[in-house]
Motif scaffolding. Structure first.
Motif, mmCIF file in Angstrom:
data_model
loop_
_atom_site.group_PDB
_atom_site.id
_atom_site.type_symbol
_atom_site.label_atom_id
_atom_site.label_comp_id
_atom_site.label_asym_id
_atom_site.label_seq_id
_atom_site.Cartn_x
_atom_site.Cartn_y
_atom_site.Cartn_z
ATOM 1 N N LYS A 3 0.940 -1.260 -0.015
ATOM 2 C CA LYS A 3 -0.056 -0.098 -0.018
ATOM 3 C C LYS A 3 0.842 1.280 -0.020
ATOM 4 C CE LYS A 3 -3.876 -1.996 2.191
ATOM 5 N NZ LYS A 3 -4.927 -2.039 3.391
ATOM 6 N N ASN A 5 0.144 4.200 1.263
ATOM 7 C CA ASN A 5 -0.152 4.820 2.690
ATOM 8 C C ASN A 5 1.268 4.127 3.623
ATOM 9 O OD1 ASN A 5 -2.130 6.323 1.819
ATOM 10 N ND2 ASN A 5 -3.717 5.025 2.535
ATOM 11 N N SER A 68 -0.487 8.393 -3.372
ATOM 12 C CA SER A 68 -1.517 7.785 -2.635
ATOM 13 C C SER A 68 -2.947 8.049 -2.921
ATOM 14 C CB SER A 68 -1.200 7.987 -1.160
ATOM 15 O OG SER A 68 -1.595 9.204 -0.923
ATOM 16 N N LYS A 72 -3.586 3.016 -5.236
ATOM 17 C CA LYS A 72 -3.615 2.525 -3.841
ATOM 18 C C LYS A 72 -2.444 1.450 -3.512
ATOM 19 C CE LYS A 72 -7.411 4.561 -2.713
ATOM 20 N NZ LYS A 72 -7.286 5.839 -2.129
ATOM 21 N N GLU A 73 -2.002 0.928 -4.337
ATOM 22 C CA GLU A 73 -0.756 -0.072 -4.210
ATOM 23 C C GLU A 73 0.160 0.126 -5.265
ATOM 24 O OE1 GLU A 73 -2.623 -3.931 -4.029
ATOM 25 O OE2 GLU A 73 -3.096 -3.661 -1.908
#
Length: 144
Positions: A3, A5, A68, A72-73
């Motif tokens: 991820k 994030n 981000s 998402k990934e």
């Protein structure tokens, strides 16, 4: 896949680690020589280089934040490559390798070789860091 994030958290931690705290808490001799008896400016160059690394790492962290919002990934391989390229310079920015010098050495040639080794280590880590930044920009352009 990892991820974005999570990557953002890791790079924010790197950014906090690299933050130039010595500017906030100014010492009166942060531009002085660290080698006794030498009238050189060894710490001044390190200060400028650390500020440049901090700036480039802030740009990288900001770009990961923007990434981000889009994705998402990303692939784990890209993160591991980027992290392993910049990690030595981030860690060496907090370690003073000149403390490892033996100032009381009887052989001046070994002392000079020690200094050359430390300069080579720092230079290699900084080249890796800036190469990692360029690699990240290319990677970022491909993703966006």
């Amino acid at each position: 896949m990892i991820k974005v994030n999570s990557i953002l958290v890791v790079f924010a931690a790197f950014l906090l680690l690299l933050f130039p705290y010595y500017i906030v808490y100014l010492q009166s001799d942060f531009l002085s020589s660290i080698v006794p008896g030498w009238h050189t400016d060894l710490e001044g160059g390190k200060l400028i280089l650390d500020l440049l690394k901090f700036l480039f790492l802030a740009i990288t962290t900001f770009r990961y934040w923007k990434l981000s919002k889009i994705k998402k990934e990303i692939e784990l391989k890209n993160f591991v490559i980027h992290c392993s390229i910049i990690l030595p310079a981030v860690l060496l920015s907090k370690i003073n390798l000149y403390n490892l010098l033996n100032f009381h050495s009887a052989a001046p040639d070994s002392f000079i070789k020690q200094i050359q080794l430390i300069i080579w280590i720092n230079s290699s880590a900084n080249i890796l860091f800036f190469s990692g930044f360029i690699w990240f920009l290319i990677f970022y352009k491909k993703l966006t």
